[in-house]
Design a protein around this motif. Structure first.
Motif, short mmCIF file in Angstrom:
data_model
loop_
_atom_site.label_atom_id
_atom_site.label_comp_id
_atom_site.label_asym_id
_atom_site.label_seq_id
_atom_site.Cartn_x
_atom_site.Cartn_y
_atom_site.Cartn_z
N GLY A 40 14.55 11.66 6.19
CA GLY A 40 15.76 11.38 6.92
C GLY A 40 16.91 11.00 5.98
N TRP A 41 18.08 10.88 6.58
CA TRP A 41 19.28 10.54 5.81
C TRP A 41 19.12 9.15 5.19
N ASP A 42 18.54 8.22 5.94
CA ASP A 42 18.35 6.86 5.48
C ASP A 42 16.89 6.65 5.07
N PRO A 43 16.62 5.70 4.18
CA PRO A 43 15.24 5.44 3.77
C PRO A 43 14.35 5.03 4.95
N VAL A 44 13.07 5.31 4.82
CA VAL A 44 12.09 4.90 5.84
C VAL A 44 12.02 3.37 5.83
N ALA A 45 12.08 2.78 7.00
CA ALA A 45 12.04 1.32 7.11
C ALA A 45 10.69 0.79 6.65
N GLU A 46 10.70 -0.44 6.14
CA GLU A 46 9.47 -1.07 5.70
C GLU A 46 8.50 -1.16 6.87
N GLY A 47 7.25 -0.82 6.63
CA GLY A 47 6.24 -0.84 7.67
C GLY A 47 6.12 0.47 8.43
N ARG A 49 8.78 7.01 -0.30
CA ARG A 49 9.40 5.87 -1.00
C ARG A 49 10.04 6.31 -2.32
N PHE A 50 9.91 7.60 -2.68
CA PHE A 50 10.47 8.18 -3.92
C PHE A 50 10.07 7.33 -5.14
N PRO A 51 8.77 7.20 -5.38
CA PRO A 51 8.32 6.30 -6.44
C PRO A 51 8.43 6.89 -7.84
N SER A 52 8.54 5.99 -8.80
CA SER A 52 8.24 6.30 -10.20
C SER A 52 6.89 5.65 -10.42
N LYS A 53 5.95 6.40 -11.01
CA LYS A 53 4.59 5.86 -11.13
C LYS A 53 3.84 6.55 -12.24
N ALA A 54 2.75 5.94 -12.63
CA ALA A 54 1.83 6.52 -13.61
C ALA A 54 0.44 6.54 -12.99
N GLY A 55 -0.30 7.60 -13.25
CA GLY A 55 -1.67 7.71 -12.79
C GLY A 55 -1.79 8.02 -11.31
N GLY A 56 -3.05 8.03 -10.86
CA GLY A 56 -3.32 8.40 -9.48
C GLY A 56 -3.08 9.89 -9.28
N ALA A 57 -2.57 10.25 -8.13
CA ALA A 57 -2.21 11.63 -7.82
C ALA A 57 -0.71 11.69 -7.65
N PRO A 58 -0.08 12.83 -7.93
CA PRO A 58 1.37 12.92 -7.75
C PRO A 58 1.77 12.69 -6.30
N ALA A 59 2.89 12.03 -6.12
CA ALA A 59 3.50 11.88 -4.79
C ALA A 59 4.60 12.93 -4.72
N TRP A 60 4.22 14.15 -4.35
CA TRP A 60 5.15 15.27 -4.39
C TRP A 60 6.35 15.03 -3.47
N MET A 61 7.53 15.07 -4.03
CA MET A 61 8.73 14.88 -3.24
C MET A 61 8.89 16.00 -2.22
N ASP A 65 0.81 -1.22 0.00
CA ASP A 65 0.00 0.00 0.00
C ASP A 65 0.85 1.27 0.00
N ASP A 66 1.99 1.26 0.69
CA ASP A 66 2.78 2.48 0.81
C ASP A 66 3.90 2.60 -0.24
N ASP A 67 3.98 1.69 -1.20
CA ASP A 67 5.04 1.75 -2.21
C ASP A 67 5.01 3.03 -3.03
#
Length: 177
Positions: A126-133, A41-53, A34-36
């Motif tokens: 943060g400096w490191d990616p958000v942990a899964e979950g 998560r800095f996604p590349s995606k199509a459709g939906g709404a933008p995930a503004w960085m 759900d959170d991908d």
């Protein structure tokens, strides 16, 4: 041109195609979690709404309108970081199209691209990616007000703005050789 010239041009074309460059191919797939497709998560995606960085400095509403004043449709976003540029450690390109008149992207103003970028050390991630979950940090009330003053069309909760179905853009690299 003679037959010899044609063969020479063909050989040149083959040489150009047989270099050692990498090619990136993108495929649309349903997100696994759900959170991908959330901004953290800095996604590349199509459709939906933008995930503004940068969830505060979004384009103003007027920049997301066609020349006729109609709302543009969000088509896709591609995460494209630049490792060698500190100010673009995180970088995403967002593409919007004229979604109300048959997708007249060839007409002036029919498509628009916006770039968002942040250094690695920034106010949102943060400096490191958000942990899964785990989730990224929520905006403060002041940040939310600033964002909405610029444009609130693309808040994830605004279902009416989701013109196209949402998919993750999965990129695979292939080497030519």
């Amino acid at each position: 041109a003679t037959a010899r010239d044609a063969r020479a041009m063909d050989d040149d074309d083959d040489d150009a195609l047989s270099d050692d460059r990498e090619w990136s191919l993108g495929f649309l797939e349903r997100a696994r979690r759900d959170d991908d497709l959330e901004a953290w998560r800095f996604p590349s995606k199509a459709g939906g709404a933008p995930a503004w960085m940068d969830p505060v400095r979004v384009p103003r509403a007027s920049a997301l309108e066609t020349n006729e004043g109609e709302r543009m449709a969000f088509l896709c976003q591609v995460y494209a970081p630049v490792d060698a540029e500190a100010s673009a450690f995180h970088r995403t390109v967002y593409v919007f199209v004229n979604g109300t008149r048959g997708g007249e992207t060839h007409a002036r103003g029919g498509a628009r691209a916006f770039r968002g970028q942040l250094p690695r050390a920034n106010a949102f991630y943060g400096w490191d990616p958000v942990a899964e979950g785990e989730a990224g940090r929520a905006l403060t009330a002041e940040e939310t007000a600033t964002r909405r003053a610029r444009c609130d069309w693309w808040d994830a909760s605004a279902a009416a703005t989701k013109t196209y179905p949402e998919y993750e853009l999965v990129v695979e690299t292939e080497e030519r050789g």
